[in-house]
Design a protein around this motif. Structure first.
Motif, PDB file in Angstrom:
ATOM      1  N   ASP A   1     -30.933   6.889  28.155  1.00  0.00           N
ATOM      2  CA  ASP A   1     -30.533   8.213  27.704  1.00  0.00           C
ATOM      3  C   ASP A   1     -29.261   8.661  28.422  1.00  0.00           C
ATOM      4  OD1 ASP A   1     -30.810  11.409  28.089  1.00  0.00           O
ATOM      5  OD2 ASP A   1     -31.696  10.755  26.177  1.00  0.00           O
ATOM      6  N   GLN A   2     -28.433   9.388  27.715  1.00  0.00           N
ATOM      7  CA  GLN A   2     -27.162   9.854  28.280  1.00  0.00           C
ATOM      8  C   GLN A   2     -27.336  10.773  29.488  1.00  0.00           C
ATOM      9  OE1 GLN A   2     -25.024  12.018  25.253  1.00  0.00           O
ATOM     10  NE2 GLN A   2     -26.714  13.434  24.881  1.00  0.00           N
ATOM     11  N   HIS A   3     -28.512  11.374  29.646  1.00  0.00           N
ATOM     12  CA  HIS A   3     -28.757  12.282  30.765  1.00  0.00           C
ATOM     13  C   HIS A   3     -29.413  11.578  31.954  1.00  0.00           C
ATOM     14  CE1 HIS A   3     -27.379  15.560  28.332  1.00  0.00           C
ATOM     15  NE2 HIS A   3     -28.275  15.294  27.406  1.00  0.00           N
ATOM     16  N   ASP A   4     -29.655  10.274  31.836  1.00  0.00           N
ATOM     17  CA  ASP A   4     -30.242   9.522  32.949  1.00  0.00           C
ATOM     18  C   ASP A   4     -29.248   9.407  34.098  1.00  0.00           C
ATOM     19  OD1 ASP A   4     -32.534   9.154  31.470  1.00  0.00           O
ATOM     20  OD2 ASP A   4     -32.129   7.059  30.983  1.00  0.00           O
ATOM     21  N   ALA A   5     -29.785   9.273  35.304  1.00  0.00           N
ATOM     22  CA  ALA A   5     -28.951   9.084  36.491  1.00  0.00           C
ATOM     23  C   ALA A   5     -28.609   7.600  36.650  1.00  0.00           C
ATOM     24  CB  ALA A   5     -29.679   9.604  37.728  1.00  0.00           C
ATOM     25  N   ILE A   6     -27.683   7.311  37.529  1.00  0.00           N
ATOM     26  CA  ILE A   6     -27.194   5.936  37.709  1.00  0.00           C
ATOM     27  C   ILE A   6     -28.232   5.021  38.349  1.00  0.00           C
ATOM     28  CG2 ILE A   6     -25.481   4.539  38.942  1.00  0.00           C
ATOM     29  CD1 ILE A   6     -23.503   6.860  38.463  1.00  0.00           C
TER      30      ILE A   6
ATOM     31  N   PRO B   1     -31.642   5.041  38.599  1.00  0.00           N
ATOM     32  CA  PRO B   1     -32.745   4.589  37.749  1.00  0.00           C
ATOM     33  C   PRO B   1     -32.281   3.664  36.620  1.00  0.00           C
ATOM     34  CG  PRO B   1     -32.831   6.980  38.036  1.00  0.00           C
ATOM     35  CD  PRO B   1     -31.550   6.494  38.645  1.00  0.00           C
ATOM     36  N   THR B   2     -31.085   3.920  36.118  1.00  0.00           N
ATOM     37  CA  THR B   2     -30.550   3.066  35.055  1.00  0.00           C
ATOM     38  C   THR B   2     -30.316   1.649  35.579  1.00  0.00           C
ATOM     39  OG1 THR B   2     -29.506   4.944  33.965  1.00  0.00           O
ATOM     40  CG2 THR B   2     -28.647   2.754  33.426  1.00  0.00           C
ATOM     41  N   LEU B   3     -29.727   1.540  36.753  1.00  0.00           N
ATOM     42  CA  LEU B   3     -29.524   0.218  37.360  1.00  0.00           C
ATOM     43  C   LEU B   3     -30.859  -0.494  37.568  1.00  0.00           C
ATOM     44  CD1 LEU B   3     -26.680   0.800  39.949  1.00  0.00           C
ATOM     45  CD2 LEU B   3     -26.680  -0.870  38.089  1.00  0.00           C
ATOM     46  N   HIS B   4     -31.872   0.252  37.988  1.00  0.00           N
ATOM     47  CA  HIS B   4     -33.201  -0.326  38.192  1.00  0.00           C
ATOM     48  C   HIS B   4     -33.761  -0.871  36.875  1.00  0.00           C
ATOM     49  CE1 HIS B   4     -37.093  -0.953  40.049  1.00  0.00           C
ATOM     50  NE2 HIS B   4     -37.648  -0.308  39.033  1.00  0.00           N
ATOM     51  N   VAL B   5     -33.654  -0.105  35.809  1.00  0.00           N
ATOM     52  CA  VAL B   5     -34.135  -0.546  34.486  1.00  0.00           C
ATOM     53  C   VAL B   5     -33.383  -1.804  34.050  1.00  0.00           C
ATOM     54  CG1 VAL B   5     -34.132   0.062  32.024  1.00  0.00           C
ATOM     55  CG2 VAL B   5     -34.939   1.720  33.717  1.00  0.00           C
ATOM     56  N   MET B   6     -32.070  -1.816  34.236  1.00  0.00           N
ATOM     57  CA  MET B   6     -31.264  -2.963  33.824  1.00  0.00           C
ATOM     58  C   MET B   6     -31.634  -4.210  34.632  1.00  0.00           C
ATOM     59  SD  MET B   6     -27.643  -0.931  33.278  1.00  0.00           S
ATOM     60  CE  MET B   6     -26.642  -2.370  32.948  1.00  0.00           C
ATOM     61  N   GLN B   7     -31.819  -4.043  35.936  1.00  0.00           N
ATOM     62  CA  GLN B   7     -32.188  -5.176  36.785  1.00  0.00           C
ATOM     63  C   GLN B   7     -33.552  -5.722  36.392  1.00  0.00           C
ATOM     64  OE1 GLN B   7     -31.673  -3.298  40.598  1.00  0.00           O
ATOM     65  NE2 GLN B   7     -29.533  -3.933  40.771  1.00  0.00           N
ATOM     66  N   ARG B   8     -34.515  -4.830  36.135  1.00  0.00           N
ATOM     67  CA  ARG B   8     -35.857  -5.264  35.732  1.00  0.00           C
ATOM     68  C   ARG B   8     -35.829  -6.022  34.402  1.00  0.00           C
ATOM     69  NH1 ARG B   8     -40.717  -4.245  38.619  1.00  0.00           N
ATOM     70  NH2 ARG B   8     -41.551  -4.445  36.554  1.00  0.00           N
TER      71      ARG B   8
END
Length: 195
Positions: free
Chosen positions: A50-55, A57-64
């Protein structure tokens, strides 16, 4: 239409001893069909954030998920941008936080993403009739880490059909695509340095 009863079951065997996942390291040549290394989003899933997500948590999702790029969605689920792990871990967020006079942790993806209006895409029909050499030359000439493949439709909105990753092409082809920032003039070089 055939029924399931017409098919024989495959033989199964128990696993014995150590087991490893197969490494995906395709080998390709510049003359292979372009589609051979395209990630087809009709067959593969992709990560959306989502565009309102922080950096962080986004990196964590991408790494997972084991990906280095994610599509950014807006309120109605429409694509509004994309982010890469390199962007999120590089200087882009720091420079934006400094410019906006906010803490790094307060940044949202909307502030650091590559907006849809900046995307360069290639038509799916072109890809289907091209070679990997054409894709590699395009990515190198434009300094693209990712090349998005769009399927255009007169009846409906265009959709992203697939994508090419410079890292995947470099590994498979054994070539360097040098996808960093490319300055074509002193003005562009100065602008890149000031950013």
């Amino acid at each position: 239409m055939p029924s399931l009863a017409e098919f024989q079951r495959l033989p199964l065997t128990p696993v014995s001893g150590p087991l490893q996942l197969a490494a995906f390291a395709p080998r390709a040549t510049l003359t292979d069909a372009a589609t051979s290394l395209m990630t087809d989003l009709g067959l593969s899933s992709c990560v959306t954030v989502d565009q309102h997500d922080a950096i962080a948590p986004t990196l964590h999702v991408m790494q997972r998920a084991g990906v280095r790029m994610a599509f950014v969605t807006g309120l109605g689920g429409e694509l509004v941008g994309l982010v890469t792990a390199d962007d999120l871990q590089g200087e882009r967020p720091l420079l934006r936080a400094l410019a906006d006079h906010i803490a790094l942790e307060e940044l949202t993806l909307e502030q650091v993403m590559h907006p849809r209006s900046d995307w360069l895409v290639v038509d799916a029909w072109q890809v289907e009739h091209s070679r990997l050499g054409n894709v590699a030359a395009t990515m190198r000439a434009h300094g693209l880490a990712y090349l998005l493949v769009a399927e255009r439709s007169e009846a409906k909105a265009s959709r992203i059909r697939g994508l090419f990753s410079a890292r995947r092409l470099e590994t498979a082809l054994g070539v360097d695509l040098a996808t960093g920032p490319v300055s074509r003039s002193f003005a562009e070089l100065e602008a890149a340095l000031v950013r």
